[in-house]
Design a protein around this motif. Sequence first.
Motif, PDB file in Angstrom:
ATOM      1  N   ARG A  43       0.607  -1.416   1.191  1.00 38.35           N
ATOM      2  CA  ARG A  43       1.219  -0.715   0.063  1.00 38.35           C
ATOM      3  C   ARG A  43       2.044   0.475   0.554  1.00 38.35           C
ATOM      4  NH1 ARG A  43      -3.103   1.349  -2.791  1.00 38.35           N
ATOM      5  NH2 ARG A  43      -3.744  -0.782  -3.153  1.00 38.35           N
ATOM      6  N   LEU A  44       1.514   1.209   1.533  1.00 35.83           N
ATOM      7  CA  LEU A  44       2.227   2.351   2.092  1.00 35.83           C
ATOM      8  C   LEU A  44       3.512   1.916   2.789  1.00 35.83           C
ATOM      9  CD1 LEU A  44       2.345   5.375   2.852  1.00 35.83           C
ATOM     10  CD2 LEU A  44       1.085   4.759   4.921  1.00 35.83           C
ATOM     11  N   LEU A  45       3.462   0.832   3.561  1.00 35.99           N
ATOM     12  CA  LEU A  45       4.655   0.350   4.247  1.00 35.99           C
ATOM     13  C   LEU A  45       5.732  -0.097   3.269  1.00 35.99           C
ATOM     14  CD1 LEU A  45       3.077  -1.619   7.218  1.00 35.99           C
ATOM     15  CD2 LEU A  45       4.222   0.601   7.287  1.00 35.99           C
ATOM     16  N   VAL A  46       5.328  -0.763   2.202  1.00 34.82           N
ATOM     17  CA  VAL A  46       6.289  -1.194   1.172  1.00 34.82           C
ATOM     18  C   VAL A  46       6.908   0.027   0.504  1.00 34.82           C
ATOM     19  CG1 VAL A  46       6.468  -2.327  -1.079  1.00 34.82           C
ATOM     20  CG2 VAL A  46       5.228  -3.438   0.785  1.00 34.82           C
ATOM     21  N   GLU A  47       6.090   1.001   0.196  1.00 35.04           N
ATOM     22  CA  GLU A  47       6.589   2.223  -0.442  1.00 35.04           C
ATOM     23  C   GLU A  47       7.557   2.975   0.477  1.00 35.04           C
ATOM     24  OE1 GLU A  47       4.688   6.485  -1.597  1.00 35.04           O
ATOM     25  OE2 GLU A  47       3.548   4.697  -2.190  1.00 35.04           O
TER      26      GLU A  47
END
Length: 59
Positions: A43-47
């Motif tokens: 989720r952090l990488l996508v964000e």
Amino acid sequence: MFFESFGEFLAMGGHGLYVWLSYGFGLFILILNILLPLQSRKRLLVEQARRLRREEARS
């Protein structure tokens, strides 16, 4: 400890329900400790990728 049959092993002398529930609960917690950080990282990488694209579009 020696059991006469597999059924006795599962029953654990009348405490099988508690033994196997505690093993199951412990395994569930271990799996959560593996999966939740992986999900958070994804989720952090996508964000971060989305934020980077926005910043590149602005400049």
